[in-house]
Design an enzyme around this catalytic site. Structure first.
Site, PDB file in Angstrom:
ATOM      1  N   SER A 115     -11.716   4.392   6.159  1.00 55.09           N
ATOM      2  CA  SER A 115     -11.598   5.322   7.392  1.00 55.09           C
ATOM      3  C   SER A 115     -11.097   4.776   8.263  1.00 55.09           C
ATOM      4  O   SER A 115      -9.982   4.426   8.533  1.00 55.09           O
ATOM      5  CB  SER A 115     -12.975   6.075   7.373  1.00 55.09           C
ATOM      6  OG  SER A 115     -12.742   7.289   7.845  1.00 55.09           O
ATOM      7  N   GLU A 141      -5.692   8.401   1.894  1.00 58.40           N
ATOM      8  CA  GLU A 141      -6.733   9.314   1.394  1.00 58.40           C
ATOM      9  C   GLU A 141      -7.037   9.895   2.811  1.00 58.40           C
ATOM     10  O   GLU A 141      -6.624   9.556   3.893  1.00 58.40           O
ATOM     11  CB  GLU A 141      -7.903   8.667   0.815  1.00 58.40           C
ATOM     12  CG  GLU A 141      -8.432   7.383   1.821  1.00 58.40           C
ATOM     13  CD  GLU A 141      -9.498   7.823   2.880  1.00 58.40           C
ATOM     14  OE1 GLU A 141     -10.236   9.033   2.455  1.00 58.40           O
ATOM     15  OE2 GLU A 141      -9.635   7.382   4.067  1.00 58.40           O
ATOM     16  N   HIS A 184     -13.151   9.361   0.854  1.00 56.23           N
ATOM     17  CA  HIS A 184     -14.601   9.581   1.251  1.00 56.23           C
ATOM     18  C   HIS A 184     -15.111  10.392   0.296  1.00 56.23           C
ATOM     19  O   HIS A 184     -16.472  11.193   0.787  1.00 56.23           O
ATOM     20  CB  HIS A 184     -14.173  10.826   2.447  1.00 56.23           C
ATOM     21  CG  HIS A 184     -13.675   9.802   3.646  1.00 56.23           C
ATOM     22  ND1 HIS A 184     -12.382   9.231   3.852  1.00 56.23           N
ATOM     23  CD2 HIS A 184     -14.510   9.651   4.614  1.00 56.23           C
ATOM     24  CE1 HIS A 184     -12.422   8.582   5.152  1.00 56.23           C
ATOM     25  NE2 HIS A 184     -13.903   9.001   5.551  1.00 56.23           N
TER      26      HIS A 184
END
Length: 309
Positions: free
Chosen positions: A110, A210, A279
């Site tokens: 992330s 992502e 995630h």
């Protein structure tokens, strides 16, 4: 590439706050969970601090502690407490020579995408895109995620073929084969690094992307930014991970898949869709900065090189 050692039972994992804060309750749960894995845990001071409401300490504090974790001879590997926001703030304060001279397995995803890119390019450090302490491990990992994480952390051997859990098929958007080091991460961070000294270098590499909670029009904007910056011209192939809660919220229109087909597919680079990394409930560990091969025609991604020694 520099590589950290494979971790063994009894080794010490340094938990570091690079970005946003977490609660004491969740931090304690994450420490207990890591200890259940067989590791000792050393926690940085800013893991228990909040600055400005959304940061775990000042940029200088967080960078100082991350530098210290790499220099600390008692620490065998480093895992980020969580992502959120703030990792790009510390990039200019890090000692990349120190990090290169003291390579350790570094784990996160992330917001941590910024650190993966910086470490790969400025410290030649191979890193691991994978679950974090309070975001994931504190709440329990599913068997698939735990298996890939512990394999990558503890075995000095390539992960081999990445296989999705049952019911989640990897599909092909563009046929073909490609190989190269894996780079990338969270799309929002990859876009945010454009034009900086830490911009993800995709030349001849396999680009992984992502994201979470981004509407298709925002994904369109960020992919268009990458396209205008030559990212898709440069890369050898593309690995598309999970897109959690990335649905239109106000009006119907393009899906995330539509956006990739509109913007990325025309480049003709071998492209895989729906690799269960990101995630989502399943977040398989993905080594960055090591050699991998992509056979999009066969819907296969194979990690050919270990992230540890």
């Amino acid at each position: 590439m520099n590589k950290g050692k494979a971790l063994r039972a009894g080794d010490t994992i340094g938990v570091i706050a690079t970005s946003s804060p977490a609660t004491e309750e969740v931090l304690v749960k994450s420490i207990a969970a890591l200890e259940d894995f067989g590791f000792k845990v050393k926690v940085s001071g800013t893991c228990r601090e909040t600055y400005g409401g959304y940061l775990a300490g000042t940029p200088q504090q967080r960078a100082f502690e991350l530098n210290a974790m790499f220099a600390d001879e008692e620490v065998d590997g480093i895992m980020c407490m969580r992502g959120g926001y703030g990792a790009p703030q510390i990039l200019n304060y890090l000692d990349y020579d120190l990090i290169a001279q003291n390579p350790k397995l570094f784990i996160g995803y992330s917001d941590i995408t910024a650190l993966h890119s910086a470490f790969g390019q400025h410290a030649s450090l191979a890193t691991l895109h994978g679950p974090m302490a309070t975001s994931d491990i504190a709440h329990g990992l599913n068997d698939w995620t735990k298996q890939y994480l512990l394999r990558a952390m503890t075995r000095p051997e390539p992960l081999g073929k990445i296989v999705n859990p049952p019911g989640e098929e990897i599909s092909c958007l563009v046929e073909g084969q490609a190989s190269g080091h894996v780079v990338g991460g969270n799309l929002a961070l990859v876009a945010a690094l454009m034009g900086t000294p830490y911009q993800v270098d995709t030349k001849g590499k396999l680009l992984f992307l992502e994201d979470i909670d981004e509407e298709p029009y925002r994904i369109d904007r960020m992919l268009t930014q990458l396209a205008l910056g030559g990212v898709f011209d440069d890369c050898a192939g593309i690995i598309i991970g999970t897109w959690t809660d990335c649905l239109p919220k106000k009006r119907e229109g393009f899906s995330v898949l539509d956006v990739f087909q509109n913007i990325v597919v025309p480049y003709g680079k071998p492209t895989l869709w729906n690799v269960q990394i990101g995630h989502g409930t399943t977040n398989m560990a993905l080594p960055f900065g090591v050699e991998a091969s992509l056979d999009a025609t066969a819907c296969e991604l194979t990690i050919e090189e270990s992230v540890t020694v």
